[in-house]
Design a protein around this motif. Structure first.
Motif, short mmCIF file in Angstrom:
data_model
loop_
_atom_site.label_atom_id
_atom_site.label_comp_id
_atom_site.label_asym_id
_atom_site.label_seq_id
_atom_site.Cartn_x
_atom_site.Cartn_y
_atom_site.Cartn_z
N VAL A 165 17.58 30.78 32.82
CA VAL A 165 17.92 31.49 34.05
C VAL A 165 17.81 30.52 35.23
CG1 VAL A 165 17.39 33.47 35.52
CG2 VAL A 165 16.94 33.58 33.05
N GLU A 166 18.82 30.50 36.05
CA GLU A 166 18.80 29.70 37.27
C GLU A 166 19.46 30.49 38.40
OE1 GLU A 166 21.20 26.17 37.27
OE2 GLU A 166 22.77 27.05 36.04
N PRO A 167 19.17 30.15 39.65
CA PRO A 167 19.78 30.87 40.77
C PRO A 167 21.26 30.55 40.89
CG PRO A 167 17.81 29.65 41.46
CD PRO A 167 18.20 29.14 40.11
N SER A 168 22.00 31.44 41.50
CA SER A 168 23.37 31.11 41.87
C SER A 168 23.32 29.90 42.81
CB SER A 168 24.02 32.29 42.60
OG SER A 168 24.08 33.43 41.76
N ASN A 169 24.25 28.97 42.65
CA ASN A 169 24.34 27.71 43.40
C ASN A 169 23.47 26.61 42.80
OD1 ASN A 169 26.18 28.74 45.26
ND2 ASN A 169 24.57 29.42 46.65
N SER A 170 22.59 26.94 41.86
CA SER A 170 21.85 25.89 41.16
C SER A 170 22.80 25.12 40.25
CB SER A 170 20.72 26.51 40.34
OG SER A 170 20.14 25.55 39.48
N CYS A 187 15.37 31.75 46.07
CA CYS A 187 14.45 32.01 44.96
C CYS A 187 13.67 30.74 44.61
CB CYS A 187 15.22 32.53 43.75
SG CYS A 187 14.16 33.20 42.45
N GLU A 188 12.36 30.82 44.69
CA GLU A 188 11.52 29.65 44.43
C GLU A 188 11.18 29.53 42.95
OE1 GLU A 188 8.16 29.45 47.15
OE2 GLU A 188 9.25 30.70 48.59
N ASP A 189 10.83 28.32 42.54
CA ASP A 189 10.29 28.01 41.21
C ASP A 189 11.35 27.90 40.11
OD1 ASP A 189 7.61 28.10 42.20
OD2 ASP A 189 7.72 30.27 42.10
N ILE A 190 12.59 28.19 40.39
CA ILE A 190 13.65 27.98 39.41
C ILE A 190 14.84 27.35 40.11
CG2 ILE A 190 12.95 29.83 37.86
CD1 ILE A 190 15.17 31.56 39.06
N GLY A 191 15.64 26.60 39.31
CA GLY A 191 16.85 26.00 39.84
C GLY A 191 16.67 24.57 40.32
N ARG A 192 17.73 23.81 40.23
CA ARG A 192 17.77 22.43 40.69
C ARG A 192 19.17 22.11 41.23
NH1 ARG A 192 13.45 18.77 39.34
NH2 ARG A 192 11.65 20.12 39.50
N ALA A 193 19.23 21.13 42.09
CA ALA A 193 20.53 20.66 42.58
C ALA A 193 21.13 19.64 41.62
CB ALA A 193 20.36 20.03 43.97
N TYR A 194 20.47 19.41 40.50
CA TYR A 194 20.93 18.46 39.50
C TYR A 194 20.25 18.82 38.18
CZ TYR A 194 16.33 16.64 40.64
OH TYR A 194 14.97 16.54 40.87
N PRO A 195 20.80 18.44 37.03
CA PRO A 195 20.15 18.72 35.73
C PRO A 195 18.84 17.92 35.62
CG PRO A 195 22.48 18.23 35.44
CD PRO A 195 22.15 17.87 36.86
N PRO A 196 17.72 18.57 35.37
CA PRO A 196 16.43 17.86 35.29
C PRO A 196 16.35 16.97 34.05
CG PRO A 196 16.16 20.16 34.72
CD PRO A 196 17.56 20.02 35.21
N ARG A 197 15.68 15.84 34.21
CA ARG A 197 15.56 14.88 33.11
C ARG A 197 14.78 15.44 31.92
NH1 ARG A 197 12.66 10.12 36.05
NH2 ARG A 197 11.80 11.92 37.19
N ALA A 198 13.83 16.34 32.19
CA ALA A 198 12.98 16.85 31.11
C ALA A 198 13.67 17.91 30.25
CB ALA A 198 11.70 17.42 31.70
N LEU A 199 14.86 18.32 30.63
CA LEU A 199 15.54 19.38 29.89
C LEU A 199 16.37 18.78 28.75
CD1 LEU A 199 16.35 22.38 29.60
CD2 LEU A 199 18.27 21.89 31.15
N SER A 200 16.04 19.17 27.53
CA SER A 200 16.82 18.73 26.37
C SER A 200 18.20 19.39 26.39
CB SER A 200 16.08 19.09 25.09
OG SER A 200 16.88 18.82 23.95
N PRO A 201 19.26 18.65 26.12
CA PRO A 201 20.62 19.20 26.20
C PRO A 201 20.85 20.43 25.33
CG PRO A 201 20.69 16.81 26.00
CD PRO A 201 19.27 17.21 25.77
N ILE A 214 19.82 39.86 43.77
CA ILE A 214 19.44 40.52 42.51
C ILE A 214 18.01 40.14 42.13
CG2 ILE A 214 19.90 40.57 40.03
CD1 ILE A 214 22.87 40.35 40.66
N ALA A 215 17.64 38.87 42.31
CA ALA A 215 16.29 38.42 41.93
C ALA A 215 15.23 39.11 42.77
CB ALA A 215 16.19 36.90 42.09
N TYR A 216 15.41 39.14 44.09
CA TYR A 216 14.40 39.74 44.97
C TYR A 216 14.34 41.25 44.80
CZ TYR A 216 13.13 35.52 47.53
OH TYR A 216 12.62 34.30 47.86
N SER A 217 15.50 41.90 44.67
CA SER A 217 15.50 43.35 44.49
C SER A 217 14.83 43.74 43.18
CB SER A 217 16.94 43.89 44.53
OG SER A 217 17.51 43.73 45.82
N GLY A 230 6.89 37.90 41.08
CA GLY A 230 7.57 37.17 42.14
C GLY A 230 9.07 37.12 41.92
N PRO A 231 9.81 36.49 42.84
CA PRO A 231 11.27 36.45 42.74
C PRO A 231 11.79 35.77 41.47
CG PRO A 231 10.58 35.88 44.95
CD PRO A 231 9.34 35.93 44.11
#
Length: 440
Positions: A165-170, A187-201, A214-217, A230-231
């Motif tokens: 799960v990631e935010p829209s625009n992530s 929404c904090e704690d999830i999402g990146r502006a780029y694919p994180p290095r620690a994530l296996s493909p 949707i997340a906050y509601s 939290g969100p």
């Protein structure tokens, strides 16, 4: 249990063990990058921190860190890309050069072995689901949780689906070549502006993007249901619902990781005003709020409460006279007037009796020396207490908001010259009961 309020408590515990194994002193400076949850967890373990926290992170989390003794906090650009001078890793390198005895805590760097941390969590999930799990839904940030949980669970349950799960625009599973400033979300704690290095493909089988609204509601709905989420947890539950609509079969079992609590969002998620200002309430929630704020009172004003006329005392009256008046009329407080009968404050029966009993006040002394003045305490640092004018024309919806902060309202004329009545929350409840709404 996660005493720090997030999944990062587990991560912090394993990182501290590795710091000890590396011989890094317990008082060494740790430079920690991230939304703040890991920093909170490390601060709870008594570590000295310098925090690199994105602009997106709420002030509540910053205030909590400050209360825990963390004063060195650097705000970083939300969309900073790896290698850029503004990226937390580059800022951390410059700081560590000035503090060579310190350590940079970066979950993405690979320097910290988090395999055991998530093996432990995966074992708990496997045990508590009885080894029957079809899908695991979790928010993705650094990618560590998704990578390690996927690896461990798939070794035991090859058919299990990992839903990221990631935010829209992530851009974790999207286009990371766009302008990083275009990757904006709340929404904090999830999402990146780029694919994180620690994530296996191959760690995630399906990606679901969830909008901030949707997340906050969803988080607010979870709170109403008794889950103080939290969100990011709201986003995960919303994504689980989306997944279930398309993939749910009879006897399908889905687990959702709620990675953060609502504790750190008192001025954002838990604030109706902030939610409205950022358009984060969906239509059903917005309709419900508007109904409670307006339709509940149907344009009624304080005049409709039919309050009895106020009985006041003068600031020159004696404490004994004020106590006798309140006792005679069964009042818990009485308005105090000054020159020209202008309302200047009030005195409570409990406070007056306590002052007499402990000898601080004498029965013959004037009320004005001990009353609570409306301009005597500062609430905004200016030295003047803001006065909230309440008149007979004040809508009951506004009075209801007043009672979210105060216990009693003194009703005056628009010039605040005369005290006309006293209203409490009980008066609102009685009014609603008369209208048979029973919605307090």
């Amino acid at each position: 249990m996660n005493p720090g309020g997030s999944i990062k408590d587990r991560v912090a515990r394993h990182i501290v063990r590795q710091l000890t194994a590396k011989g890094i002193p317990s008082d060494a400076l740790l430079v920690v990058a991230g939304p703040g949850n890991l920093a909170i967890s490390l601060a709870m373990l008594g570590r000295s921190l310098l925090c690199l926290i994105p602009e997106r992170t709420s002030a509540d989390r910053i205030n909590l860190l400050k209360a825990m003794g963390v004063t060195d906090i650097v705000r970083t650009l939300d969309g900073a890309l790896p290698g850029s001078p503004e990226h937390p890793a580059e800022i951390a390198k410059r700081i560590i050069r000035q503090h060579p005895a310190g350590a940079y805590i970066d979950e993405e760097s690979g320097e910290w072995d988090l395999q055991a941390c998530y093996e432990e969590l995966a074992g708990e999930i496997f045990e508590q689901t009885g080894g029957k799990l079809d899908a695991l839904v979790l928010g993705v940030d650094t990618g560590n949780a998704a990578t390690h949980l996927s690896q461990v669970l798939k070794s035991k349950l090859p058919a299990v689906q990992i839903v990221g799960v990631e935010p829209s625009n992530s851009a974790i599973n999207g286009d990371a070549t766009r302008n990083p400033l275009a990757h904006r979300w709340l929404c904090e704690d999830i999402g990146r502006a780029y694919p994180p290095r620690a994530l296996s493909p191959n760690a995630v089988d399906m990606w679901i993007q969830v909008s901030d609204q949707i997340a906050y509601s969803m988080a607010r709905r979870l709170i109403r249901a008794g889950v103080f989420a939290g969100p990011s947890a709201g986003a995960a539950v919303a994504a689980a619902q989306m997944y279930a609509r398309t993939s749910l079969q009879p006897d399908t079992r889905i687990a959702v990781i709620l990675s953060d609590s609502a504790r750190n969002y008192t001025t954002t998620l838990l604030s109706d005003e902030w939610m409205l200002g950022h358009d984060l309430m969906d239509t059903p929630m917005l309709d419900d709020l508007q109904r409670k704020q307006h339709e509940q009172y149907r344009a009624a004003s304080i005049e409709d409460l039919q309050l009895p006329a106020a009985i006041t005392v003068s600031e020159t009256d004696s404490m004994q006279a004020a106590i006798s008046l309140m006792s005679e009329h069964d009042f818990s407080q009485v308005p105090v007037t000054g020159p020209n009968r202008r309302l200047i404050g009030y005195l409570t029966l409990a406070a007056a009796q306590t002052l007499i009993d402990n000898g601080t006040a004498m029965p013959a002394q004037p009320v004005g020396k001990f009353m609570l003045r409306f301009d005597s305490r500062s609430t905004d640092g200016s030295g003047i207490r803001k006065y909230w004018l309440i008149t007979p024309e004040t809508p009951l919806s506004e009075l209801s908001k007043f009672f979210e902060i105060h216990s009693v309202a003194f009703v005056t004329d628009p010039s605040r010259k005369f005290c006309l009545g006293i209203a409490t929350k009980q008066d609102l409840i009685t009014f609603l009961a008369r209208r048979n709404t029973h919605q307090f």
